[in-house]
Design an enzyme around this catalytic site. Structure first.
Site, mmCIF file in Angstrom:
data_model
loop_
_atom_site.group_PDB
_atom_site.id
_atom_site.type_symbol
_atom_site.label_atom_id
_atom_site.label_comp_id
_atom_site.label_asym_id
_atom_site.label_seq_id
_atom_site.Cartn_x
_atom_site.Cartn_y
_atom_site.Cartn_z
ATOM 1 N N ASN A 1 9.200 -1.284 2.944
ATOM 2 C CA ASN A 1 8.318 -1.569 4.065
ATOM 3 C C ASN A 1 7.506 -2.845 3.884
ATOM 4 O OD1 ASN A 1 7.229 0.417 2.062
ATOM 5 N ND2 ASN A 1 5.293 -0.088 3.078
ATOM 6 N N CYS B 1 -6.360 -4.414 -1.010
ATOM 7 C CA CYS B 1 -7.808 -4.635 -0.895
ATOM 8 C C CYS B 1 -8.309 -4.245 0.494
ATOM 9 C CB CYS B 1 -8.156 -6.098 -1.184
ATOM 10 S SG CYS B 1 -7.420 -7.281 -0.053
#
Length: 394
Positions: A158, A332
């Site tokens: 993905n 993040c």
């Protein structure tokens, strides 16, 4: 090149896709006029059941499977869990699973939980990948044991779009008497799939990755494969998945699969050409940028590019100011300072892994949009690098 404030340049189709207008049109009657329960014996419900049968056939046609092998679920994650847990239950004496280090969290986290939190002592082998994201078939063969209950390997990654040789892997697993599952959420509709010509036992797909709604998915279960339902309840799906069917979304998924079959040539020509133009332009104009993933063994729509010495989150925020939508390969954005587990597994340098951006296109993207990104992103990267303490070219 000016872009209207309300014009969104959407290049995050591996995250989700817009619902095709034709799919919306197909769904509407089942949200308004034909609202009967498909399990009812009267005609008003029976005609809804016929719509489910048509969708099942459309999905089977795209997958090269039989309609009876299609089980409707709520999403790809449910399909993944159903396949893996069913294989473990139908092989009670086997406790070993084989997967990869770069699986989607739907498989990765399930395997982590099976290894850590269940009463049984499941053992998981996580196959490594090379620097270009590809798998070693010989290493896969060596990972299989008499204790292996199931192999679960994604068809296409993905994040990078890298394709894995799941058809060959399934044949190897079958020779060893081992069930094989593939999370094909990213692959379905983008590359040809002919399941009846493979040894794949289970395949998962999700509607919202191919221009159908969110909240609907499919688990392919090869005829004759041992199977225990994950969702118990009524007789729906021939007893393979309880719960009243999400009729409108299933109808939409069927229409989306029929459209995907019609548009697959475009995915592999025009969309691929747009992806390649974007990729070449960014790599050619932005120094210290690199492609993550095999250059050709990839989905036609996906480009994952790292820009060294900048943070992916900062890039996305600046792109957002120009109405450009993409994804960061860095985790993040979910509150972690660690880069993507996929890029870590590939050995992408720390200075690059944090600055990775995934662009994933669809048939709705245009050359004008690609040109706008090529005109905009180099300036964003240059600006952010002037703020980086690690950037030496100041």
């Amino acid at each position: 090149m000016a872009v209207l404030p309300d014009q969104v340049i959407y290049m995050d189709n591996n995250a989700t896709t817009r619902i095709a207008p034709e799919v919306v049109d197909a769904m509407m009657p089942y949200l308004t006029q034909f609202y009967g329960n498909p399990s009812s014996m009267y005609t008003f419900g029976g005609q809804v059941g016929q719509a489910l049968n048509k969708a099942r056939q459309e999905i089977a046609d795209l997958l090269g499977a039989e309609p009876g092998e299609i089980v409707f679920t709520s999403c790809g994650t449910e399909s993944d869990s159903t396949a893996i847990l069913s294989a473990l239950q139908t092989n009670p004496g086997k406790n070993h699973l084989v997967t990869t280090k770069v699986e989607h969290p739907a498989v990765k986290n399930l395997c982590d939980n099976l290894e850590s939190f269940t009463g049984r002592k499941h053992h998981v082998t996580r196959l490594p990948v090379a620097a270009d994201g590809t798998l070693d078939l010989q290493r896969f063969k060596e990972s299989l044991t008499d204790d292996t209950a199931i192999v679960s390997v994604m068809w296409a990654n993905n994040e990078t779009g890298v394709l894995f040789p799941v058809e060959e892997m399934a044949e190897i697993a079958r020779e060893c008497g081992i069930l094989f599952h593939t999370d094909a959420v990213q692959a379905v509709g983008k590359i040809p799939i002919k399941l009846r010509e493979t040894a794949i036992d289970f395949l998962s797909l999700s509607g919202h990755k191919l221009h159908a709604p969110k909240g609907v998915g499919v688990l392919y279960v090869r005829k004759g494969t041992p199977y225990i339902p994950f969702m118990n309840g009524g007789h729906q799906e021939h007893g393979r998945r309880g719960g009243t069917e999400n009729v409108a979304s299933i109808v939409g998924l069927g229409r989306a699969c029929a459209l995907a079959a019609e548009k697959m040539a475009e995915e592999n020509t025009r969309v691929r050409a747009l992806r390649d133009k974007l990729e070449r332009g960014l790599l050619g104009t932005i120094p210290k940028s690199l492609l993550n993933g095999h250059p050709s063994q990839r989905l036609p729509n996906t480009a994952n590019i790292s820009f060294e010495y900048v943070e992916g989150e900062a890039i996305l925020l600046h792109m957002n100011q120009h109405n450009i939508c993409a994804s960061s390969g860095s985790a993040c954005t979910s509150g972690s300072l660690e880069p993507s587990h996929v890029l870590r597994a590939m050995g992408v340098p720390f200075t690059a892994a944090h600055g990775s951006i995934r662009f994933s296109l669809s048939i709705y993207n245009t050359e004008q949009e690609v040109d706008f990104v090529l005109a905009t992103l180099p300036g964003i990267i240059a600006k952010l690098r002037t703020l980086s303490p690690f950037w030496e070219d100041k």
